[in-house]
Design an enzyme around this catalytic site. Structure first.
Site, PDB file in Angstrom:
ATOM      1  N   HIS A  28      72.626  40.286  73.620  1.00  0.00           N
ATOM      2  CA  HIS A  28      72.181  40.376  72.219  1.00  0.00           C
ATOM      3  C   HIS A  28      73.347  40.790  71.312  1.00  0.00           C
ATOM      4  O   HIS A  28      73.523  40.253  70.214  1.00  0.00           O
ATOM      5  CB  HIS A  28      71.082  41.438  72.076  1.00  0.00           C
ATOM      6  CG  HIS A  28      69.832  41.156  72.859  1.00  0.00           C
ATOM      7  ND1 HIS A  28      69.441  41.925  73.925  1.00  0.00           N
ATOM      8  CD2 HIS A  28      68.891  40.201  72.722  1.00  0.00           C
ATOM      9  CE1 HIS A  28      68.298  41.457  74.400  1.00  0.00           C
ATOM     10  NE2 HIS A  28      67.936  40.418  73.707  1.00  0.00           N
ATOM     11  N   GLN A  52      53.717  34.681  71.836  1.00  0.00           N
ATOM     12  CA  GLN A  52      54.508  33.853  72.751  1.00  0.00           C
ATOM     13  C   GLN A  52      54.389  34.318  74.199  1.00  0.00           C
ATOM     14  O   GLN A  52      55.049  33.782  75.084  1.00  0.00           O
ATOM     15  CB  GLN A  52      55.973  33.792  72.322  1.00  0.00           C
ATOM     16  CG  GLN A  52      56.775  35.054  72.548  1.00  0.00           C
ATOM     17  CD  GLN A  52      58.150  34.930  71.919  1.00  0.00           C
ATOM     18  OE1 GLN A  52      58.297  34.877  70.701  1.00  0.00           O
ATOM     19  NE2 GLN A  52      59.176  34.852  72.748  1.00  0.00           N
ATOM     20  N   SER A 178      69.601  40.030  80.864  1.00  0.00           N
ATOM     21  CA  SER A 178      68.248  39.832  80.361  1.00  0.00           C
ATOM     22  C   SER A 178      67.563  41.188  80.261  1.00  0.00           C
ATOM     23  O   SER A 178      67.807  42.074  81.082  1.00  0.00           O
ATOM     24  CB  SER A 178      67.463  38.947  81.334  1.00  0.00           C
ATOM     25  OG  SER A 178      66.078  39.069  81.101  1.00  0.00           O
ATOM     26  N   SER A 179      66.704  41.318  79.251  1.00  0.00           N
ATOM     27  CA  SER A 179      65.954  42.577  79.099  1.00  0.00           C
ATOM     28  C   SER A 179      65.095  42.832  80.329  1.00  0.00           C
ATOM     29  O   SER A 179      64.781  43.975  80.656  1.00  0.00           O
ATOM     30  CB  SER A 179      65.061  42.505  77.865  1.00  0.00           C
ATOM     31  OG  SER A 179      65.835  42.195  76.737  1.00  0.00           O
TER      32      SER A 179
HETATM   33  P1  AMP Z   1      65.195  37.996  73.508  1.00  0.00           P
HETATM   34  O1  AMP Z   1      65.290  39.408  73.043  1.00  0.00           O
HETATM   35  O2  AMP Z   1      65.161  37.867  74.994  1.00  0.00           O
HETATM   36  O3  AMP Z   1      64.121  37.220  72.804  1.00  0.00           O
HETATM   37  O4  AMP Z   1      66.563  37.315  73.095  1.00  0.00           O
HETATM   38  C1  AMP Z   1      67.002  37.307  71.765  1.00  0.00           C
HETATM   39  C2  AMP Z   1      68.185  36.382  71.644  1.00  0.00           C
HETATM   40  O5  AMP Z   1      69.232  36.840  72.493  1.00  0.00           O
HETATM   41  C3  AMP Z   1      67.864  34.938  72.073  1.00  0.00           C
HETATM   42  O6  AMP Z   1      68.514  34.035  71.184  1.00  0.00           O
HETATM   43  C4  AMP Z   1      68.446  34.869  73.450  1.00  0.00           C
HETATM   44  O7  AMP Z   1      68.806  33.571  73.857  1.00  0.00           O
HETATM   45  C5  AMP Z   1      69.670  35.758  73.305  1.00  0.00           C
HETATM   46  N1  AMP Z   1      70.097  36.259  74.616  1.00  0.00           N
HETATM   47  C6  AMP Z   1      69.329  36.871  75.547  1.00  0.00           C
HETATM   48  N2  AMP Z   1      70.053  37.134  76.656  1.00  0.00           N
HETATM   49  C7  AMP Z   1      71.299  36.666  76.418  1.00  0.00           C
HETATM   50  C8  AMP Z   1      72.509  36.606  77.186  1.00  0.00           C
HETATM   51  N3  AMP Z   1      72.590  37.093  78.421  1.00  0.00           N
HETATM   52  N4  AMP Z   1      73.598  36.059  76.617  1.00  0.00           N
HETATM   53  C9  AMP Z   1      73.544  35.545  75.350  1.00  0.00           C
HETATM   54  N5  AMP Z   1      72.435  35.555  74.585  1.00  0.00           N
HETATM   55  C10 AMP Z   1      71.333  36.106  75.109  1.00  0.00           C
END
Ligand code: AMP
Length: 274
Positions: A28, A52, A178-179
């Protein structure tokens, strides 16, 4: 947020927007840094969008770390944190526009395994874009299908917002950040880098194998130690249609989702072009 943002806009500043669901990590933060380079004012939203999530327990277990997120955003120089309540994003009296037609893009891969997910995602991105009204939207390649769908939606809506694709940030052993990774047990965490290994192996076979053979082998290799691959697809990176031959496209992407002890991990790798 609205007043602060309006003041910046009145001064003619450009706005970059990074929508997230929180539990922030380096992936992020890389989006925030990119946004800071390309726009004057960076807005990050943290909103766990109920519409979602097709799985109620996934929504319930989704990690929430607001204090830590705020500190990280301050550290990286994010200008505005927007952390709305559900009622603010979806006021009861607000009539939401009809959902855009996502067509085939929302059907394969994540679309097939998470019914309604992309419709909910598209709805919230559109709503957040209406609220923030940025010049640029920064999204991660980590969610490749999501990026492709949002780009399509912006085109369909004749939106002026420019979408920027940001590369995947990985741990040292290759696991895509990843979260959800914090929910892995130490044993699962040790196994998880296999996903990137198999994706990298697929890339080495582009000149010697057919996509269908790479996909079959990958599914076999990912079916170990309680890991259950949901799909491993090699698709055209523009249309997300499955590829018969690498020669048929200038842009080939391998996308996968595996289930590890009830935790879904997704990843992808551009095999050709991009
Ligand atoms: P999320 O909080 O999982 O919805 O992710 C928010 C944004 O962060 C989205 O555009 C994801 O694709 C991006 N994102 C999540 N994990 C990564 C990562 N490891 N590398 C780059 N972008 C990420």
């Amino acid at each position: 947020m609205a007043l602060e943002l309006a003041l910046h806009k009145a001064e003619g500043k450009t706005v970059g927007f990074v929508p997230t669901m929180g539990a922030l990590h380096e992936g992020h933060l890389s989006l925030i840094r990119r946004a800071k380079k390309e726009t004057d004012v960076v807005v990050c939203s943290i909103f766990i969008n109920p519409s979602q999530f097709n799985d109620a327990s996934d929504l319930e277990k989704y990690p929430r770390t607001p204090a830590q997120d705020t500190a990280l955003l301050l550290d990286v120089g994010c200008d505005i944190l927007y952390m709305p309540a559900v009622e603010e994003v979806y006021p009861p009296l607000l009539k939401l526009p009809a959902p855009p037609d996502l067509g085939y893009l929302a059907k394969p891969m994540e679309g097939a395994h998470r019914p309604g997910h992309f419709e909910g995602m598209a709805q919230v991105v559109r709503r957040l874009l209406d609220i923030v009204n940025p010049e640029k939207l920064f999204m991660g390649q980590k969610d490749f299908q999501q990026f492709t769908i949002v780009r399509h939606m912006l085109y369909q809506l004749k939106s002026k917002v420019e979408i920027v694709l940001c590369p995947i940030v990985r741990e040292a052993d290759g696991l895509a950040m990843s979260s959800r990774n914090v929910r892995l047990t130490p044993e699962q965490r040790q196994l998880a880098p296999l996903i990137f290994k198999i994706l990298s192996g697929a890339k080495e076979k582009v000149h010697s194998h057919f996509p269908k053979d790479i996909m079959r082998e990958a599914l076999e290799q990912l079916s170990v130690h309680g890991m259950v691959p949901e799909y491993f697809d090699i698709v055209d990176g523009h249309s997300l249609e499955p590829l018969d031959l690498f020669e048929d496209t200038d842009y080939a992407v391998a996308c996968t989702a595996v289930n590890l002890g009830g935790i879904r991990l997704i990843d992808n790798l551009i095999l050709k072009g991009g």
